[in-house]
Design a protein around this motif. Structure first.
Motif, PDB file in Angstrom:
ATOM      1  N   ARG A   1     114.539 -29.779 -45.588  1.00 25.69           N
ATOM      2  CA  ARG A   1     114.477 -30.144 -47.011  1.00 25.69           C
ATOM      3  C   ARG A   1     115.825 -29.873 -47.679  1.00 25.69           C
ATOM      4  N   ARG A   2     116.418 -28.732 -47.365  1.00 27.41           N
ATOM      5  CA  ARG A   2     117.694 -28.385 -47.979  1.00 27.41           C
ATOM      6  C   ARG A   2     118.792 -29.361 -47.562  1.00 27.41           C
TER       7      ARG A   2
ATOM      8  N   THR B   1     111.539 -26.546 -41.291  1.00 26.74           N
ATOM      9  CA  THR B   1     111.159 -27.498 -42.337  1.00 26.74           C
ATOM     10  C   THR B   1     111.911 -27.219 -43.631  1.00 26.74           C
TER      11      THR B   1
ATOM     12  N   GLY C   1     118.273 -32.472 -47.025  1.00 24.23           N
ATOM     13  CA  GLY C   1     117.924 -33.814 -47.487  1.00 24.23           C
ATOM     14  C   GLY C   1     117.248 -34.678 -46.450  1.00 24.23           C
TER      15      GLY C   1
ATOM     16  N   ARG D   1     105.940 -34.133 -38.318  1.00 27.32           N
ATOM     17  CA  ARG D   1     106.853 -34.595 -39.365  1.00 27.32           C
ATOM     18  C   ARG D   1     108.271 -34.875 -38.874  1.00 27.32           C
TER      19      ARG D   1
ATOM     20  N   LEU E   1     114.057 -34.224 -45.495  1.00 25.35           N
ATOM     21  CA  LEU E   1     112.680 -34.353 -45.938  1.00 25.35           C
ATOM     22  C   LEU E   1     112.623 -34.238 -47.450  1.00 25.35           C
ATOM     23  N   ASP E   2     111.643 -34.899 -48.044  1.00 25.97           N
ATOM     24  CA  ASP E   2     111.395 -34.716 -49.477  1.00 25.97           C
ATOM     25  C   ASP E   2     110.870 -33.310 -49.733  1.00 25.97           C
ATOM     26  N   ALA E   3     111.003 -32.851 -50.934  1.00 24.25           N
ATOM     27  CA  ALA E   3     110.595 -31.501 -51.277  1.00 24.25           C
ATOM     28  C   ALA E   3     109.115 -31.250 -51.023  1.00 24.25           C
ATOM     29  N   ASP E   4     108.282 -32.285 -51.142  1.00 22.45           N
ATOM     30  CA  ASP E   4     106.844 -32.103 -50.963  1.00 22.45           C
ATOM     31  C   ASP E   4     106.375 -32.445 -49.569  1.00 22.45           C
ATOM     32  N   ALA E   5     107.311 -32.753 -48.658  1.00 17.99           N
ATOM     33  CA  ALA E   5     106.924 -33.138 -47.299  1.00 17.99           C
ATOM     34  C   ALA E   5     106.559 -31.918 -46.465  1.00 17.99           C
TER      35      ALA E   5
END
Length: 302
Positions: free
Chosen positions: A293-294, A289, A296, A59, A298-302
């Motif tokens: 996400r925090r 990961t 920004g 990812r 990655l998307d929250a569901d990534a």
């Protein structure tokens, strides 16, 4: 195969060799996605982060490099030693070589947390997030001997060690005794590079010299904090904690202080060795990961 042949053979060596600040520097880029720059600890090489990189490459674009004298990178000349400014510039040059223009998440282990913090303060436009993994937070700065004298003493010590052939006799065994065995064990590739790198005095010299330069690097970071007090990136400080005991309480308190100073989030993993990146790569991958996400990236569901 000799170390010289192994480390210059483009088939055997992953990544590529680029010139940075007049030195041949080993840079490895894998995966795709938001960029993550992994910084190895004092005395660690690119292959010591293999398991952690494997947790991230599906990812992230994962960038690793060897600081001077480590792994496959050329050593500093004997009249030079690591500096904070030099490492900030080297990190920027590594990202340039990797063609990374987006802000990067830096995951720094142990002493390399000094470099990560300095980069975040000095190059905020290139820093999306920073993770300090059992980072080095000096609460009482100290400096006993001038750095140049400390470095000269390191070179003298290495000459003695070389004469006794200690790296050839003990280097790989010492490496494997310091680093906890990763899940599934050290791979054949890691064993190969451990033998290639740790049976010479090159990495030992780099480790001793970087440790000798630490007080001056830390002093420069303290000055940088005065000039640039804010870290604008998202920050997580991760503490590797022993199962129980007074040291666990002290280390947790110290790392919490580090997180407070940086305005970051504190996380812990226990029981864990200081080389948690080797011992618990999956857990560290999840923490990176979460930070991405925090920030920004990655998307929250990534």
């Amino acid at each position: 195969m000799s170390r010289r042949t192994a480390l210059t053979d483009p088939v055997a060596l992953p990544g590529r060799l680029v010139e940075i600040d007049g030195l041949t520097t080993h840079v490895l880029v894998e995966g795709s996605g938001p960029p993550v720059l992994l910084l190895a600890a004092l005395g660690s090489n690119w292959f010591d982060l293999d398991q952690l990189a494997d947790e991230l490459v599906d990812r992230f674009t994962v960038i690793r490099y060897d600081r001077p004298g480590y792994g496959a990178s050329e050593s500093l000349p004997r009249d030079r030693f690591p500096t904070l400014r030099g490492e900030i510039d080297r990190m920027a040059a590594v990202l340039d070589a990797a063609e990374v223009t987006d802000p990067v998440l830096i995951a720094a282990h142990s002493l390399s947390s000094l470099y990560a913090e300095a980069f975040a303060r000095d190059r905020p436009e290139r820093t999306a997030a920073v993770m300090m993994i059992d980072g080095t937070f000096v609460m009482v700065p100290w400096r006993i001997l001038p750095t140049a004298l400390r470095v000269r003493n390191c070179h003298r010590a290495v000459r003695v060690v070389d004469a006794l052939r200690l790296p050839q006799l003990m280097g790989p065994a010492v490496h494997d005794s310091v680093l906890p065995t990763p899940p599934g064990g050290f791979t054949a590739v890691q064993q190969f590079w451990t033998r290639a790198v740790c049976t010479t005095t090159t990495m030992l010299r780099a480790t001793l010299v970087e440790n000798a330069a630490f007080p001056s690097v830390n002093a420069d970071l303290i000055e940088l904090r005065r000039r640039r007090p804010a870290v604008d990136a998202a920050v997580t400080v991760v503490a590797a904690l022993a199962e129980a005991g007074g040291w666990r309480r002290f280390w947790r308190w110290r790392q919490e202080r580090y997180a407070d100073m940086l305005g970051g989030v504190f996380e812990e993993i226990s029981p864990a060795n200081h080389f948690v990146v080797t011992q618990h790569p999956a857990a560290m991958g999840l923490m990176i990961t979460r930070l991405a996400r925090r920030a920004g990236l990655l998307d929250a569901d990534a």
